[in-house]
Design a protein around this motif. Structure first.
Motif, PDB file in Angstrom:
ATOM      1  N   ARG A 138      10.069  12.578   1.978  1.00 15.48           N
ATOM      2  CA  ARG A 138       9.339  13.824   2.226  1.00 15.48           C
ATOM      3  C   ARG A 138       7.980  13.531   2.852  1.00 15.48           C
ATOM      4  O   ARG A 138       7.536  14.231   3.780  1.00 15.48           O
ATOM      5  CB  ARG A 138       9.161  14.601   0.931  1.00 15.48           C
ATOM      6  N   LEU A 139       7.315  12.513   2.353  1.00 13.42           N
ATOM      7  CA  LEU A 139       6.013  12.156   2.930  1.00 13.42           C
ATOM      8  C   LEU A 139       6.171  11.663   4.366  1.00 13.42           C
ATOM      9  O   LEU A 139       5.419  12.055   5.257  1.00 13.42           O
ATOM     10  CB  LEU A 139       5.344  11.087   2.068  1.00 13.42           C
ATOM     11  N   ARG A 140       7.151  10.794   4.600  1.00 13.92           N
ATOM     12  CA  ARG A 140       7.367  10.282   5.953  1.00 13.92           C
ATOM     13  C   ARG A 140       7.655  11.427   6.928  1.00 13.92           C
ATOM     14  O   ARG A 140       7.087  11.478   8.027  1.00 13.92           O
ATOM     15  CB  ARG A 140       8.533   9.299   5.966  1.00 13.92           C
ATOM     16  N   ALA A 141       8.515  12.355   6.502  1.00 13.30           N
ATOM     17  CA  ALA A 141       8.858  13.472   7.383  1.00 13.30           C
ATOM     18  C   ALA A 141       7.641  14.345   7.672  1.00 13.30           C
ATOM     19  O   ALA A 141       7.463  14.816   8.806  1.00 13.30           O
ATOM     20  CB  ALA A 141       9.975  14.303   6.752  1.00 13.30           C
ATOM     21  N   ALA A 142       6.803  14.566   6.668  1.00  7.59           N
ATOM     22  CA  ALA A 142       5.623  15.400   6.870  1.00  7.59           C
ATOM     23  C   ALA A 142       4.657  14.760   7.852  1.00  7.59           C
ATOM     24  O   ALA A 142       4.151  15.419   8.776  1.00  7.59           O
ATOM     25  CB  ALA A 142       4.932  15.660   5.532  1.00  7.59           C
ATOM     26  N   PHE A 143       4.390  13.480   7.663  1.00  4.15           N
ATOM     27  CA  PHE A 143       3.410  12.818   8.534  1.00  4.15           C
ATOM     28  C   PHE A 143       3.967  12.604   9.941  1.00  4.15           C
ATOM     29  O   PHE A 143       3.283  12.892  10.935  1.00  4.15           O
ATOM     30  CB  PHE A 143       2.969  11.485   7.920  1.00  4.15           C
ATOM     31  N   THR A 144       5.182  12.102  10.064  1.00  2.23           N
ATOM     32  CA  THR A 144       5.721  11.874  11.407  1.00  2.23           C
ATOM     33  C   THR A 144       5.947  13.181  12.139  1.00  2.23           C
ATOM     34  O   THR A 144       5.816  13.248  13.365  1.00  2.23           O
ATOM     35  CB  THR A 144       7.042  11.071  11.328  1.00  2.23           C
ATOM     36  N   GLY A 145       6.266  14.243  11.410  1.00  5.12           N
ATOM     37  CA  GLY A 145       6.469  15.540  12.039  1.00  5.12           C
ATOM     38  C   GLY A 145       5.215  16.093  12.684  1.00  5.12           C
ATOM     39  O   GLY A 145       5.299  16.935  13.594  1.00  5.12           O
ATOM     40  N   HIS A 146       4.058  15.637  12.224  1.00  5.90           N
ATOM     41  CA  HIS A 146       2.788  16.089  12.816  1.00  5.90           C
ATOM     42  C   HIS A 146       2.126  14.987  13.636  1.00  5.90           C
ATOM     43  O   HIS A 146       0.942  15.091  13.963  1.00  5.90           O
ATOM     44  CB  HIS A 146       1.842  16.558  11.709  1.00  5.90           C
ATOM     45  N   GLY A 147       2.891  13.934  13.960  1.00  8.19           N
ATOM     46  CA  GLY A 147       2.400  12.923  14.885  1.00  8.19           C
ATOM     47  C   GLY A 147       1.510  11.858  14.285  1.00  8.19           C
ATOM     48  O   GLY A 147       0.782  11.188  15.015  1.00  8.19           O
ATOM     49  N   TRP A 148       1.580  11.664  12.975  1.00 11.89           N
ATOM     50  CA  TRP A 148       0.752  10.641  12.333  1.00 11.89           C
ATOM     51  C   TRP A 148       1.443   9.285  12.423  1.00 11.89           C
ATOM     52  O   TRP A 148       2.669   9.189  12.444  1.00 11.89           O
ATOM     53  CB  TRP A 148       0.495  10.994  10.876  1.00 11.89           C
ATOM     54  N   PRO A 149       0.663   8.188  12.414  1.00  9.38           N
ATOM     55  CA  PRO A 149       1.233   6.839  12.579  1.00  9.38           C
ATOM     56  C   PRO A 149       1.777   6.282  11.263  1.00  9.38           C
ATOM     57  O   PRO A 149       1.183   5.401  10.632  1.00  9.38           O
ATOM     58  CB  PRO A 149       0.038   6.025  13.084  1.00  9.38           C
ATOM     59  N   TRP A 150       2.944   6.764  10.845  1.00  6.38           N
ATOM     60  CA  TRP A 150       3.567   6.278   9.621  1.00  6.38           C
ATOM     61  C   TRP A 150       4.161   4.884   9.858  1.00  6.38           C
ATOM     62  O   TRP A 150       4.810   4.642  10.876  1.00  6.38           O
ATOM     63  CB  TRP A 150       4.676   7.232   9.189  1.00  6.38           C
ATOM     64  N   VAL A 151       3.922   3.956   8.932  1.00  3.29           N
ATOM     65  CA  VAL A 151       4.525   2.622   8.975  1.00  3.29           C
ATOM     66  C   VAL A 151       5.237   2.389   7.643  1.00  3.29           C
ATOM     67  O   VAL A 151       4.895   2.986   6.623  1.00  3.29           O
ATOM     68  CB  VAL A 151       3.485   1.516   9.236  1.00  3.29           C
ATOM     69  N   GLU A 152       6.231   1.511   7.650  1.00  2.00           N
ATOM     70  CA  GLU A 152       7.071   1.336   6.464  1.00  2.00           C
ATOM     71  C   GLU A 152       6.466   0.414   5.415  1.00  2.00           C
ATOM     72  O   GLU A 152       6.919   0.392   4.278  1.00  2.00           O
ATOM     73  CB  GLU A 152       8.450   0.830   6.871  1.00  2.00           C
ATOM     74  N   GLN A 153       5.470  -0.376   5.788  1.00  2.00           N
ATOM     75  CA  GLN A 153       4.805  -1.228   4.816  1.00  2.00           C
ATOM     76  C   GLN A 153       3.376  -1.500   5.262  1.00  2.00           C
ATOM     77  O   GLN A 153       3.011  -1.246   6.413  1.00  2.00           O
ATOM     78  CB  GLN A 153       5.562  -2.540   4.614  1.00  2.00           C
ATOM     79  N   ASP A 154       2.593  -2.013   4.343  1.00  2.00           N
ATOM     80  CA  ASP A 154       1.187  -2.302   4.614  1.00  2.00           C
ATOM     81  C   ASP A 154       1.089  -3.324   5.743  1.00  2.00           C
ATOM     82  O   ASP A 154       1.572  -4.454   5.613  1.00  2.00           O
ATOM     83  CB  ASP A 154       0.544  -2.861   3.331  1.00  2.00           C
ATOM     84  N   PRO A 155       0.476  -2.977   6.860  1.00  2.00           N
ATOM     85  CA  PRO A 155       0.374  -3.931   7.967  1.00  2.00           C
ATOM     86  C   PRO A 155      -0.537  -5.112   7.658  1.00  2.00           C
ATOM     87  O   PRO A 155      -0.532  -6.101   8.389  1.00  2.00           O
ATOM     88  CB  PRO A 155      -0.193  -3.079   9.119  1.00  2.00           C
ATOM     89  N   HIS A 156      -1.325  -5.027   6.582  1.00  2.00           N
ATOM     90  CA  HIS A 156      -2.241  -6.121   6.221  1.00  2.00           C
ATOM     91  C   HIS A 156      -1.821  -6.807   4.928  1.00  2.00           C
ATOM     92  O   HIS A 156      -2.629  -7.471   4.289  1.00  2.00           O
ATOM     93  CB  HIS A 156      -3.656  -5.576   6.054  1.00  2.00           C
ATOM     94  N   ARG A 157      -0.571  -6.658   4.545  1.00  2.00           N
ATOM     95  CA  ARG A 157      -0.129  -7.212   3.263  1.00  2.00           C
ATOM     96  C   ARG A 157      -0.370  -8.717   3.178  1.00  2.00           C
ATOM     97  O   ARG A 157      -0.718  -9.247   2.116  1.00  2.00           O
ATOM     98  CB  ARG A 157       1.347  -6.898   3.041  1.00  2.00           C
ATOM     99  N   GLN A 158      -0.188  -9.418   4.275  1.00  2.00           N
ATOM    100  CA  GLN A 158      -0.355 -10.869   4.259  1.00  2.00           C
ATOM    101  C   GLN A 158      -1.814 -11.297   4.136  1.00  2.00           C
ATOM    102  O   GLN A 158      -2.094 -12.473   3.873  1.00  2.00           O
ATOM    103  CB  GLN A 158       0.254 -11.482   5.525  1.00  2.00           C
ATOM    104  N   ALA A 159      -2.742 -10.376   4.323  1.00  2.00           N
ATOM    105  CA  ALA A 159      -4.154 -10.724   4.237  1.00  2.00           C
ATOM    106  C   ALA A 159      -4.685 -10.729   2.806  1.00  2.00           C
ATOM    107  O   ALA A 159      -5.787 -11.220   2.556  1.00  2.00           O
ATOM    108  CB  ALA A 159      -4.992  -9.755   5.086  1.00  2.00           C
ATOM    109  N   TYR A 160      -3.916 -10.203   1.846  1.00  2.00           N
ATOM    110  CA  TYR A 160      -4.381 -10.120   0.466  1.00  2.00           C
ATOM    111  C   TYR A 160      -4.312 -11.486  -0.217  1.00  2.00           C
ATOM    112  O   TYR A 160      -3.397 -12.279   0.029  1.00  2.00           O
ATOM    113  CB  TYR A 160      -3.549  -9.124  -0.335  1.00  2.00           C
ATOM    114  N   ARG A 161      -5.290 -11.708  -1.103  1.00  2.00           N
ATOM    115  CA  ARG A 161      -5.311 -12.910  -1.929  1.00  2.00           C
ATOM    116  C   ARG A 161      -5.406 -12.515  -3.398  1.00  2.00           C
ATOM    117  O   ARG A 161      -6.088 -11.551  -3.736  1.00  2.00           O
ATOM    118  CB  ARG A 161      -6.517 -13.799  -1.575  1.00  2.00           C
ATOM    119  N   ARG A 162      -4.740 -13.254  -4.237  1.00  2.00           N
ATOM    120  CA  ARG A 162      -4.820 -13.000  -5.674  1.00  2.00           C
ATOM    121  C   ARG A 162      -6.254 -13.272  -6.136  1.00  2.00           C
ATOM    122  O   ARG A 162      -6.842 -14.312  -5.826  1.00  2.00           O
ATOM    123  CB  ARG A 162      -3.852 -13.918  -6.426  1.00  2.00           C
ATOM    124  N   TRP A 163      -6.815 -12.303  -6.871  1.00  2.00           N
ATOM    125  CA  TRP A 163      -8.165 -12.518  -7.396  1.00  2.00           C
ATOM    126  C   TRP A 163      -8.117 -13.412  -8.622  1.00  2.00           C
ATOM    127  O   TRP A 163      -7.357 -13.171  -9.567  1.00  2.00           O
ATOM    128  CB  TRP A 163      -8.828 -11.191  -7.782  1.00  2.00           C
TER     129      TRP A 163
END
Length: 241
Positions: free
Chosen positions: A147-172
């Motif tokens: 439902r969220l994907r359909a709402a955002f893509t339906g109005h032209g928002w840049p929906w992506v399937e996963q965090d594009p910066h996931r590999q940048a995270y480090r365990r604290w």
């Protein structure tokens, strides 16, 4: 109207069915459980390892009608309290072409479409990023991904399937270098809040870390962090070209 007052918006929320389940189901569940425990109150009061022995002893000593009134009424009220809290914590997302409103507990957070470079779900959290990789919003909910994907893509928002910066995270890990001044102390305080279940304090400390340029994501009670400013499409290293 959309979140900025222009055009038709798409609203994603829990709906009436969710309210019926919370306000009808939780009190009934509480009353049913209370009735079962009341029926066994005399037996439970004699078990030394059972909590609330004083309550069960009180129920066991009352006339049956009064015992069931109290034994079912208190859990039913607890169910109503849970429903009230759940209703206040529900997230409603109103998506338009020029902006989105994230509404929870009487408060709305508006985000302009022009400043958003990525929208995605991180677990159960809806996240909006700007062009530098900083978080413009992070809101937990049980709203359906489709439902969220359909709402955002339906109005032209840049929906992506996963965090594009996931590999940048480090365990604290306390004391490790790399954080800006004050970041480690805030993450220590936030870890204590997470361990104690103080969600409101953890959210406040997340905002403080964002002001320092630190983005935080949680996996259970483990904290992961990255710098806020990470290009959405970084150039490859020389060795990768």
């Amino acid at each position: 109207m959309d979140a900025q007052g222009h055009g038709t918006a798409t609203v994603v929320g829990g709906g009436v069915g969710e309210l019926v389940v919370m306000w009808g189901g939780f009190p009934l569940l509480g009353a049913g459980l209370g009735a079962a425990l009341t029926a066994a109150a005399g037996w439970l009061a004699d078990l030394p390892w059972v909590p609330f022995q004083g309550w069960f002893a009180l129920l066991a000593g009352l006339p049956e009608a009064q015992a069931y009134a109290g034994g079912t009424g208190v859990p039913a009220l607890a169910g109503l309290l849970v429903a009230y809290v759940g209703t206040r914590e529900r997230l409603t997302v109103t998506v338009g072409r020029t902006g989105v409103r994230l509404h929870r507990d009487g408060h709305g957070h508006d985000v302009d479409r022009a400043g958003v470079s990525a929208v995605f779900l991180d677990g159960k959290a809806l996240v909006l990023l700007d062009a530098d990789g900083a978080e413009l919003a992070r809101e937990k909910s049980d709203l359906a991904r489709d439902r969220l994907r359909a709402a955002f893509t339906g109005h032209g928002w840049p929906w992506v399937e996963q965090d594009p910066h996931r590999q940048a995270y480090r365990r604290w890990v306390a004391g490790l270098p790399g954080l800006p001044p004050g970041g480690d102390a805030l993450l220590r305080a936030r870890q204590r809040a997470l361990d104690a279940g103080r969600g409101g304090e953890a959210r406040e400390l997340r905002a403080e870390l964002a002001r320092l340029g630190v983005v935080v994501r949680d996996e259970g009670r483990r904290q992961y962090w990255r710098p806020a400013e990470v290009p959405l499409h970084p150039e490859p290293d020389a060795g990768e070209r």
